[in-house]
Enzyme design. Structure first.
Site, short mmCIF file in Angstrom:
data_model
loop_
_atom_site.label_atom_id
_atom_site.label_comp_id
_atom_site.label_asym_id
_atom_site.label_seq_id
_atom_site.Cartn_x
_atom_site.Cartn_y
_atom_site.Cartn_z
N GLU A 46 72.10 -4.66 -44.90
CA GLU A 46 72.30 -3.48 -44.08
C GLU A 46 71.32 -3.45 -42.91
O GLU A 46 70.47 -4.31 -42.78
CB GLU A 46 72.12 -2.21 -44.91
CG GLU A 46 73.41 -1.45 -45.20
CD GLU A 46 74.08 -0.90 -43.96
OE1 GLU A 46 73.52 -1.00 -42.85
OE2 GLU A 46 75.18 -0.36 -44.09
N GLU A 56 82.37 1.04 -43.09
CA GLU A 56 81.17 1.57 -43.75
C GLU A 56 80.61 2.77 -43.02
O GLU A 56 80.13 3.73 -43.65
CB GLU A 56 80.10 0.46 -43.83
CG GLU A 56 78.87 0.82 -44.66
CD GLU A 56 77.76 1.49 -43.87
OE1 GLU A 56 76.78 1.93 -44.48
OE2 GLU A 56 77.88 1.57 -42.62
N GLU A 57 80.66 2.75 -41.70
CA GLU A 57 80.01 3.80 -40.92
C GLU A 57 80.66 5.16 -41.10
O GLU A 57 80.03 6.18 -40.85
CB GLU A 57 80.00 3.42 -39.44
CG GLU A 57 79.20 2.18 -39.10
CD GLU A 57 77.70 2.37 -39.29
OE1 GLU A 57 77.28 3.49 -39.64
OE2 GLU A 57 76.94 1.41 -39.09
#
Length: 993
Positions: A247, A221-222
């Site tokens: 999140e 995701e990052e």
């Protein structure tokens, strides 16, 4: 004779009268009580339950231990520890499933997919006319499917092009990768361990979900939401119709409902015991005020799922740094996210309706139906309001029309009954040219002038902070709030008292509410237009604000019905004037008050006795038991207008405050409390919530290069909105509270102007990257941040001593990037016999083969000890293809602007990517010549750029000495974060001819 006997009309203290002491005490208590509740909601996280009080199936102690294990090191996608976390998660999932399946028979089926097959090529979609960034990514997602009692009993995903039958399932997502400079406790460790607890909760006997539940542990995701995008290639992406994304964009506190897709799905969040959030945050994304994104945009924008985004939002200074660890958060924050996840998910999987299973207009998305835009916000973190934006629009339009109409009708009724003192200067005596002054215009323009001045002063302070100490809000947002609020109250009180001293008016409240009514009516018009045309619901609080202002204003108008008729007042006043005129000639012969008979009043007028004992006449007071004459008066000038007051007399008419109009003596003395309670609490709750949410989320944006003036301006404007309900009463305040607030203002102003803006608890983020040129062996360490603090940091670094840092404009806003030659990285372990010069290093292997006669080439790239590389082109390529990659028309990988960069991610280490690229011929710029011949436009068929590989593993000391050095010697108020996907980027230049 005692004073009490000399003046039989000495007033008794009335604790709710509109007089200084009650007004000061009651308004202060109301404001403090509600403000404290709002602050507690934002600053105090609800405590986690004990083991005995936890929901059945939830083990909070186990969850905390899982979080500690998960955050034991940095685990970005491009790190060895990321593989360890992946293996550990599989082990934990299998252990939970095995434990519950052995404990009882009535448990749901659980399927675990270790997705090491899916891959995808896509892009960022392009911005304006800029070339896009292409991405190739290979999945290492872990997908857990808990079959619901109403799900298709067949394993449909095992069939070719298999599709599920029945209703869609529910997806809960969290990413298990961290950034290379953060341990990922809240981003997104708490989300990951919450998923593990959801697995535990829904696999015990009695908790079997009705609809299927998919838990997605996504990886990557990052680095551009890669894990969620590649999830689109898995069969389960066609099964889920709703989602909950967990999140972390802060490092603790309460988990905030960031945004939602629609009203219908938001209603399931009401099940949470401690809801927290506002639609304001979601509209911040819509308006582009919040630049960062979460997996939410993939699930909703690409797949068409409907759902919610829950995230930690503060403090931003710990986000993506080494303070995003278990030590700097707590189990209460973990429980807040987990409890929200359980309550919301349980509602979604238990839903029996068809709202999320109807056809959609977009055939490329799942059939999740179409929702309606919603409005939602919490109240003290204990209740949650949610309704449709269309409902707000309808109510707003209704109120915009009906509220002015009600006030207009009330004004007509007042005029018909001859009691409309508002806007009345004088009253004519019937049949004569004489007029009696009513002083009804006093205070008419007081409110807009004073409110404008106070607001301008607070805005001026915002400019002052921006110029002198722009980043003080980073660590001291409450000092900024205290300064703004205290100066607003003091200035408003001082100006109101001055105005009241020179021109006292009993209509101050009515005029104040009228002006506030007009201002909020205009605000509601603007908010309603935005809601209707752009779907923006952030102005929801203005509707409630205006509704409360309307009621308070209406009370002021209704109060006027208690006043005497203007004609009657003028007649009585004229009689008093004639009596006084006739007594002037004999004043020297008039005995003193002590010598008067008992039936003569102290002003020389006969006491007429109790009016209740006489027959009523046309001149009898409407309120029995009250005086009907105005014996205390003053004669006006030569204008023919007479005015009567108590000037020069010691005894005042009961009910008249100070030197206000003498007709005001019949006004109710308690209605101000009703107005205060109608308006102040709802304004403090809603505006206070908006203000704290804005400053909490934005107080530390300065470290990202964004101007902080928007934060100070928000504080200034919200101060006016927050305390405007106080203005109608502020002229009654005693000096004690405003004087105290003046001292607060002086102290906070000095502090905000001279204090250092950063601290070890609220550090300034500075962004690190080291770039190595493998062609000439040079390397440069770059730090990106705001000046002058960036220079102060570089001056503390030993390797930068004696060098002149090369500083250029940074990538965004006021950021500056400074570089110098630093110690070389050791991200690739060399053979012991190799020398330490950079040139011989074989960190990157690449091969380029050009197709003869065409602008096409095949590039093979591999990096040592890495699984992330990229290609950067000096001129964008037209198209590209990755060998063995899937493509999806929902996620296009090219655009007409071309592709300037291709990022390559692999699940295996030292993988070789095969990339085919096509490019257009580039015309030679005017004035250039390819062969030195006559200048002409010819085509250059070459393609140039860089082959780059990335290293992000920072778990071992000495691997990146430059980063170790910066962390060791940077000031305590500095936090180091990543500047790009890799901490180290090594490159070779290439030219394809």
């Amino acid at each position: 004779m005692s004073p009490a006997m000399a003046n039989p009309r000495v007033r008794k203290f009335n604790p709710i009268a509109f007089t200084p002491l009650p007004v000061t005490l009651i308004t202060t208590i109301v404001y403090l009580a509600v403000l404290i509740l709002v602050l507690v909601t934002y600053l105090v996280v609800p405590p986690a339950p004990t083991l005995e009080m936890s929901p059945r199936g939830v083990n909070l102690t186990e969850a905390w231990r899982d979080l500690q294990h998960l955050t034991g090191g940095f685990h970005p996608y491009n790190s060895r520890r990321n593989d360890d976390v992946h293996a550990w998660l599989l082990h934990r999932i299998e252990a939970i499933v095995r434990e519950h399946s052995a404990a009882a028979d009535d448990v749901p089926e659980v399927f675990v997919f270790d997705d090491n097959l899916s891959n995808l090529t896509y892009s960022n979609g392009g911005v304006s006319k800029s070339p896009i960034v292409g991405v190739y990514f290979e999945s290492t997602n872990i997908i857990v499917y808990i079959r619901g009692s109403e799900d298709d009993p067949q394993n449909w995903w095992e069939w070719s092009n298999g599709k599920p039958k029945g209703k869609g399932g529910v997806l809960v997502n969290a990413h298990y990768d961290s950034v290379s400079t953060g341990y990922g406790a809240t981003d997104d460790g708490m989300g990951v361990v919450s998923l593990l607890q959801l697995l535990r909760y829904f696999t015990i006997a009695g908790n079997k979900p009705r609809k299927g539940l998919v838990l997605l542990f996504n990886n990557g995701e990052e680095d551009y939401l890669n894990g969620a995008r590649v999830y689109s290639q898995h069969a389960m992406s066609n099964f889920t119709h709703t989602f909950l994304n967990l999140e972390g964009a802060g490092a603790g506190g309460r988990a905030c409902l960031f945004r939602t897709t629609d009203t219908e799905v938001t209603r399931f969040y009401k099940n949470a015991k401690h809801p927290f959030g506002s639609v304001l945050a979601g509209d911040g994304f819509k308006l582009g005020l919040i630049r960062s994104q979460t997996d939410y945009v993939v699930f909703n924008g690409v797949l068409g799922l409907r759902g919610l985004d829950v995230s930690f939002i503060a403090p931003r200074s710990r986000y993506h740094t080494d303070q995003d660890d278990a030590r700097h958060t707590n189990v209460d924050s973990l429980w807040h996210m987990l409890s929200v996840a359980i309550a919301t998910t349980e509602g979604l999987v238990s839903y029996t309706g068809t709202d999320f299973d109807s056809k959609t207009t977009d055939q490329d998305k799942v059939n999740s139906g179409d929702g309606t835009l919603g409005v939602w916000f919490d109240i003290f973190g204990s209740a949650f309001a949610v309704f449709r934006l269309h409902t707000l629009f309808a109510l707003s339009v209704t109120l915009l029309v009906s509220a002015p109409l009600v006030l207009f009708i009330t004004s007509i009724a007042l005029s018909k009954t001859d009691r409309m003192y508002l806007f009345s200067m004088s009253k004519s005596l019937g049949g004569t040219s004489e007029t009696v002054s009513l002083r009804g215009l006093r205070g008419l323009f007081r409110t807009p002038i004073i409110l404008t001045v106070t607001t301008v002063i607070t805005i001026g302070l915002a400019y002052l902070l921006e110029k002198i100490n722009p980043y003080i809000v980073h660590s001291s947002q409450f000092a900024v709030w205290s300064m703004m609020l205290s100066v607003w109250i003091f200035v408003a009180w001082f100006l109101a008292r001055v105005a009241d001293f020179f021109r006292p008016s009993a209509l101050h409240r009515a005029y104040s509410y009228t002006w506030i009514f007009i201002a909020t009516w205009i605000m509601l018009v603007i908010s309603t237009v935005y809601a209707n045309q752009k779907g923006i619901a952030a102005g929801y609080f203005i509707f409630f604000y205006f509704a409360a202002v309307f009621l308070a204003t209406w009370v002021s108008y209704l109060e006027l019905f208690s006043l005497p008729r203007k004609g009657y007042y003028a007649h009585q006043t004229s009689r008093g004037q004639r009596r006084r005129s006739s007594s002037l000639s004999s004043r020297l012969l008039t005995p003193s008050a002590d010598e008067l008979p008992s039936d003569i009043g102290p002003n020389g007028a006969e006491n007429l006795g109790d009016p209740d004992e006489t027959d009523p006449t046309e001149s009898t007071s409407l309120l029995r038991g009250q005086r009907t004459t105005f014996a205390n008066y003053r004669t006006g000038g030569n204008s023919g207008v007479t005015e009567y007051t108590a000037e020069g007399e010691h005894v005042r008419e009961a009910g008249i405050f100070g030197h206000e109009q003498s007709w005001s003596w019949t006004l109710p003395r308690w209605t101000w409390i009703l107005q205060l309670l109608l308006l102040a609490p709802i304004v403090i709750i809603l505006v206070g919530q908006v203000g704290l949410l804005l400053t909490t989320a934005m107080s530390q944006i300065g470290s990202d290069g964004v101007s902080t003036f928007i934060v100070y301006l928000a504080c200034a404007l919200l101060s006016t909105l927050l305390f405007a309900p106080l203005f109608p009463f502020i002229h009654r305040f005693t000096y004690h509270v405003p004087t105290f607030l003046l001292l607060i203002f002086i102290g906070t102003l000095i502090y905000n102007l001279v204090a250092f803006p950063f601290s070890p608890a609220n550090r300034l983020k500075i962004f690190f990257i080291q770039e190595v040129n493998l062609d000439d062996g040079t390397n440069k360490v770059s730090l990106t941040g705001i000046q002058p603090y960036l220079t102060n940091t570089i001056n503390a670094i030993p390797s930068a001593a004696g060098q002149t840092a090369n500083c250029t404009q940074g990538p965004f806003g006021s950021l500056v990037r400074c570089s110098w030659s630093g110690p070389p990285p050791r991200v690739v372990k060399e053979d012991p016999g190799n020398d330490q010069t950079m040139g011989p290093y074989t960190w990157i292997s690449y091969n380029i083969t050009k197709t003869v006669g065409k602008n096409e080439a095949r590039i093979k790239v591999s990096g040592r000890n890495t699984r992330a590389c990229k290609l950067k082109f000096d001129n964008p390529v037209a198209d590209y293809r990755i060998s063995g990659s899937a493509v999806d028309h929902r996620l296009p990988h090219t655009s007409r602007q071309g592709v300037a960069e291709i990022r390559l991610w692999s699940r295996t280490w030292e993988n070789t990517w095969v990339v085919d690229v096509d490019w257009h011929s580039n015309p030679v710029k005017p004035g250039e010549s390819k062969d030195g011949d006559e200048k002409q436009d010819v085509s250059k068929n070459e393609l140039s750029g860089k082959v780059i590989c990335l290293w992000s593993d920072n778990n071992e000391s000495g691997v990146i000495p430059a980063l170790d050095e910066v962390r060791l010697y940077a000031p305590a108020w500095v936090a180091i974060s990543k500047s790009a996907d890799g901490l180290v980027e090594a490159s070779h230049d290439f030219i394809i001819q």
